[in-house]
Design a protein around this motif. Structure first.
Motif, mmCIF file in Angstrom:
data_model
loop_
_atom_site.group_PDB
_atom_site.id
_atom_site.type_symbol
_atom_site.label_atom_id
_atom_site.label_comp_id
_atom_site.label_asym_id
_atom_site.label_seq_id
_atom_site.Cartn_x
_atom_site.Cartn_y
_atom_site.Cartn_z
ATOM 1 N N GLN A 168 0.829 -1.213 0.000
ATOM 2 C CA GLN A 168 0.000 0.000 0.000
ATOM 3 C C GLN A 168 0.860 1.258 0.000
ATOM 4 O OE1 GLN A 168 -2.826 -0.206 3.204
ATOM 5 N NE2 GLN A 168 -4.083 -1.749 2.172
ATOM 6 N N LEU A 169 1.958 1.237 0.744
ATOM 7 C CA LEU A 169 2.836 2.403 0.784
ATOM 8 C C LEU A 169 3.476 2.661 -0.571
ATOM 9 C CD1 LEU A 169 4.279 4.619 2.399
ATOM 10 C CD2 LEU A 169 6.071 2.942 2.931
ATOM 11 N N LEU A 170 3.953 1.601 -1.234
ATOM 12 C CA LEU A 170 4.600 1.779 -2.532
ATOM 13 C C LEU A 170 3.620 2.259 -3.598
ATOM 14 C CD1 LEU A 170 7.028 -1.280 -2.746
ATOM 15 C CD2 LEU A 170 7.362 0.958 -1.698
ATOM 16 N N ASP A 171 2.358 1.881 -3.488
ATOM 17 C CA ASP A 171 1.337 2.400 -4.397
ATOM 18 C C ASP A 171 0.999 3.858 -4.088
ATOM 19 O OD1 ASP A 171 -0.633 -0.653 -4.824
ATOM 20 O OD2 ASP A 171 1.049 0.152 -5.967
ATOM 21 N N TRP A 172 1.179 4.250 -2.842
ATOM 22 C CA TRP A 172 0.827 5.619 -2.416
ATOM 23 C C TRP A 172 1.922 6.619 -2.781
ATOM 24 C CZ3 TRP A 172 3.250 8.779 1.285
ATOM 25 C CH2 TRP A 172 2.532 9.893 1.699
ATOM 26 N N ILE A 173 3.166 6.214 -2.715
ATOM 27 C CA ILE A 173 4.291 7.145 -2.914
ATOM 28 C C ILE A 173 4.239 7.892 -4.240
ATOM 29 C CG2 ILE A 173 6.794 7.236 -3.293
ATOM 30 C CD1 ILE A 173 7.103 5.191 -1.042
ATOM 31 N N PRO A 174 4.043 7.237 -5.398
ATOM 32 C CA PRO A 174 4.098 7.973 -6.675
ATOM 33 C C PRO A 174 3.065 9.078 -6.804
ATOM 34 C CG PRO A 174 4.264 5.617 -7.048
ATOM 35 C CD PRO A 174 3.875 5.791 -5.615
ATOM 36 N N GLY A 175 1.975 9.003 -6.094
ATOM 37 C CA GLY A 175 0.964 10.045 -6.165
ATOM 38 C C GLY A 175 1.215 11.210 -5.243
ATOM 39 N N HIS A 176 2.309 11.167 -4.474
ATOM 40 C CA HIS A 176 2.593 12.224 -3.500
ATOM 41 C C HIS A 176 4.054 12.656 -3.563
ATOM 42 C CE1 HIS A 176 -0.994 10.121 -2.039
ATOM 43 N NE2 HIS A 176 -1.346 11.253 -1.490
ATOM 44 N N LEU A 177 4.633 12.630 -4.746
ATOM 45 C CA LEU A 177 6.051 12.940 -4.892
ATOM 46 C C LEU A 177 6.373 14.379 -4.506
ATOM 47 C CD1 LEU A 177 7.061 11.057 -8.160
ATOM 48 C CD2 LEU A 177 7.238 10.319 -5.792
ATOM 49 N N GLY A 178 5.427 15.286 -4.673
ATOM 50 C CA GLY A 178 5.678 16.679 -4.333
ATOM 51 C C GLY A 178 5.542 16.975 -2.861
ATOM 52 N N SER A 179 5.145 15.983 -2.078
ATOM 53 C CA SER A 179 4.945 16.170 -0.635
ATOM 54 C C SER A 179 6.192 15.764 0.138
ATOM 55 C CB SER A 179 3.746 15.339 -0.160
ATOM 56 O OG SER A 179 2.600 15.607 -0.934
ATOM 57 N N ASP A 180 6.132 15.972 1.461
ATOM 58 C CA ASP A 180 7.200 15.525 2.343
ATOM 59 C C ASP A 180 7.164 13.999 2.424
ATOM 60 O OD1 ASP A 180 7.688 15.596 5.961
ATOM 61 O OD2 ASP A 180 9.063 15.066 4.322
ATOM 62 N N LEU A 181 8.216 13.365 1.981
ATOM 63 C CA LEU A 181 8.289 11.906 2.011
ATOM 64 C C LEU A 181 9.474 11.453 2.856
ATOM 65 C CD1 LEU A 181 7.412 10.915 -1.676
ATOM 66 C CD2 LEU A 181 5.925 11.000 0.324
ATOM 67 N N GLY A 182 9.654 12.131 3.987
ATOM 68 C CA GLY A 182 10.678 11.713 4.931
ATOM 69 C C GLY A 182 10.286 10.408 5.604
ATOM 70 N N VAL A 183 11.231 9.826 6.323
ATOM 71 C CA VAL A 183 10.993 8.526 6.950
ATOM 72 C C VAL A 183 9.829 8.589 7.919
ATOM 73 C CG1 VAL A 183 11.994 6.744 8.440
ATOM 74 C CG2 VAL A 183 13.395 7.813 6.673
ATOM 75 N N GLN A 184 9.728 9.678 8.686
ATOM 76 C CA GLN A 184 8.643 9.801 9.654
ATOM 77 C C GLN A 184 7.280 9.788 8.951
ATOM 78 O OE1 GLN A 184 9.034 9.805 13.039
ATOM 79 N NE2 GLN A 184 6.786 9.674 13.139
ATOM 80 N N ARG A 185 7.169 10.534 7.843
ATOM 81 C CA ARG A 185 5.894 10.582 7.106
ATOM 82 C C ARG A 185 5.582 9.222 6.500
ATOM 83 N NH1 ARG A 185 1.573 10.366 5.985
ATOM 84 N NH2 ARG A 185 0.289 11.598 4.553
ATOM 85 N N LEU A 186 6.575 8.560 5.945
ATOM 86 C CA LEU A 186 6.357 7.243 5.355
ATOM 87 C C LEU A 186 5.957 6.228 6.422
ATOM 88 C CD1 LEU A 186 9.374 7.006 2.863
ATOM 89 C CD2 LEU A 186 6.997 7.573 2.338
ATOM 90 N N ALA A 187 6.580 6.323 7.568
ATOM 91 C CA ALA A 187 6.249 5.395 8.650
ATOM 92 C C ALA A 187 4.806 5.579 9.103
ATOM 93 C CB ALA A 187 7.215 5.602 9.817
ATOM 94 N N GLU A 188 4.359 6.828 9.196
ATOM 95 C CA GLU A 188 2.970 7.083 9.578
ATOM 96 C C GLU A 188 2.009 6.504 8.546
ATOM 97 O OE1 GLU A 188 2.745 11.279 9.922
ATOM 98 O OE2 GLU A 188 3.927 11.381 11.788
ATOM 99 N N GLN A 189 2.335 6.671 7.265
ATOM 100 C CA GLN A 189 1.478 6.152 6.204
ATOM 101 C C GLN A 189 1.434 4.623 6.225
ATOM 102 O OE1 GLN A 189 -0.452 7.925 4.213
ATOM 103 N NE2 GLN A 189 -1.224 6.135 3.091
ATOM 104 N N ALA A 190 2.555 3.994 6.574
ATOM 105 C CA ALA A 190 2.635 2.531 6.596
ATOM 106 C C ALA A 190 2.196 1.938 7.924
ATOM 107 C CB ALA A 190 4.060 2.087 6.291
ATOM 108 N N CYS A 191 1.902 2.809 8.901
ATOM 109 C CA CYS A 191 1.510 2.354 10.252
ATOM 110 C C CYS A 191 2.600 1.486 10.875
ATOM 111 C CB CYS A 191 0.185 1.589 10.205
ATOM 112 S SG CYS A 191 -1.200 2.580 9.615
ATOM 113 N N LEU A 192 3.841 1.918 10.695
ATOM 114 C CA LEU A 192 4.989 1.228 11.266
ATOM 115 C C LEU A 192 5.875 2.239 11.982
ATOM 116 C CD1 LEU A 192 6.059 -1.006 8.223
ATOM 117 C CD2 LEU A 192 4.855 -1.788 10.276
ATOM 118 N N ALA A 193 6.658 1.761 12.898
ATOM 119 C CA ALA A 193 7.651 2.626 13.529
ATOM 120 C C ALA A 193 8.750 2.924 12.509
ATOM 121 C CB ALA A 193 8.245 1.940 14.750
ATOM 122 N N PRO A 194 9.373 4.103 12.583
ATOM 123 C CA PRO A 194 10.417 4.440 11.601
ATOM 124 C C PRO A 194 11.519 3.392 11.506
ATOM 125 C CG PRO A 194 9.783 6.392 12.832
ATOM 126 C CD PRO A 194 9.075 5.243 13.478
#
Length: 366
Positions: A265-291
């Motif tokens: 789900q995270l890998l499908d979400w990333i390409p649609g949000h390339l202009g946003s903040d995609l730091g580890v913390q943001r990605l972890a929140e999107q994936a519901c995982l700890a950084p």
């Protein structure tokens, strides 16, 4: 004893309904298994990729449906000004099974899409009176009528683009604008098809050459859903969507989601949000995982870090936009999340050994 003739009498009485069922009535569905006709009009000097590119998208959709145990949805028809061989601009000849005279209204209906390609031959084709008359006569009868590349000039000559947004190959934009009565020229769009707008879902245009493939993917998505459109794009190793101003989606990267269930789900979400903040913390929140957990999963399943993966997706999106030559380097840097053009330049030099400008000049479709 008089009851013996009764079965014979009942048998004769039953024959007329059986005969009536054997004759297909007007409401009977067509005998072929396809649900929608795609008619591509070929003319001398048309560009081969304008024809074969989009048609291969529909053919691939049929192939994937067969693999899933379903009947093919599209019936592909190559038609010419007359039936017979048609020589394209590259010297390739294709066989037009029907001529315009055979493509009567009885063969076209609300389950038909007509596509008109571009190419060097459009200079003569746009002035072909029978072709123009046919386009004008058939447009109200079919579900959709669209153009590939400079085929937009034929639609414009027929008056079908009045009041609509339109695009074409970049080198023909001025010529299209000169034909305008009320055409809204938009040179930044890959295509003008919009399923949510009845007029733009009926008559539409596409930009240069490979944009016809993007258009065909959008038509498949409208007909068969996003899952099928994505499957076709992955099979053809192409972007499922490359609209200007939006992030790109890579079939090559998307294919990795099948082998990374925890990150799918995270890998499908990333390409649609390339202009946003995609730091580890943001990605972890999107994936519901700890950084830290996210970093371990990326390393284990993709053999890379989240930051390197995001840079890879951003770089691929940037190369696609630059190859289309429809946005400046600064705009590409902003859309793909690099921020400043210098960040984009450093990424290009590190990964490709060239600058963004040099890449666009070498590999741009223009």
């Amino acid at each position: 004893m008089r009851k013996v003739p009764n079965p014979v009498q009942r048998t004769h009485a039953a024959q007329p309904p059986l005969q009536a069922k054997a004759k297909p009535g007007p409401s009977r569905p067509p005998s072929h298994p396809w649900g929608h006709r795609i008619i591509c009009i070929a003319y001398p000097g048309a560009m081969s990729l304008d024809i074969t590119g989009p048609m291969q998208v529909f053919a691939t959709a049929n192939d994937l449906r067969r693999q899933q145990g379903m009947r093919p949805h599209y019936r592909l028809v190559f038609a010419g000004l007359q039936a017979g061989p048609v020589t394209l601009s590259c010297g390739l000849s294709i066989m037009a099974s029907l001529g315009l005279a055979q493509l009567r209204a009885s063969r076209l209906d609300r389950h038909s899409t007509v596509l008109i390609p571009g190419g060097d031959g459009v200079d003569a084709a746009q002035h072909d009176v029978p072709l123009r008359a046919w386009v004008q006569r058939m447009a109200p009868r079919v579900q959709r009528m669209g153009s590939i590349c400079s085929g937009a000039l034929i639609l414009a000559r027929a008056g079908l683009l009045d009041g609509l947004p339109a695009t074409t190959h970049w080198c023909r934009l001025q010529e299209l604008a000169d034909l305008a009565r009320d055409i809204r020229i938009d040179g930044d769009r890959l295509h003008t098809y919009d399923a949510s707008d009845p007029r733009q879902a009926h008559v539409f245009t596409s930009a240069g050459v490979t944009s016809g493939i993007d258009l065909a993917i959008s038509l498949v998505e409208a007909d068969l859903g996003r899952a099928m459109a994505l499957a076709v794009a992955r099979h053809l190793v192409m972007f499922v969507r490359r609209p200007g101003g939006q992030a790109q989606f890579s079939a090559m990267l998307a294919a990795e989601t099948r082998h990374t269930p925890r990150l799918a789900q995270l890998l499908d979400w990333i390409p649609g949000h390339l202009g946003s903040d995609l730091g580890v913390q943001r990605l972890a929140e999107q994936a519901c995982l700890a950084p830290r957990t996210l970093a371990r999963v990326f390393q284990k399943e993709l053999d890379t870090t989240p930051a390197k993966y995001v840079e890879r997706v951003r770089l691929e999106a940037a190369t696609a936009l630059l190859s289309q030559q429809q946005a400046s380097v600064a705009t590409v840097a902003r859309l793909c999340g690099f921020g400043h053009p210098e960040n984009l330049r450093r990424s290009f030099h590190k990964a490709l050994g060239v600058s963004p400008q040099a890449f666009a000049q070498r590999f741009g479709t223009g």
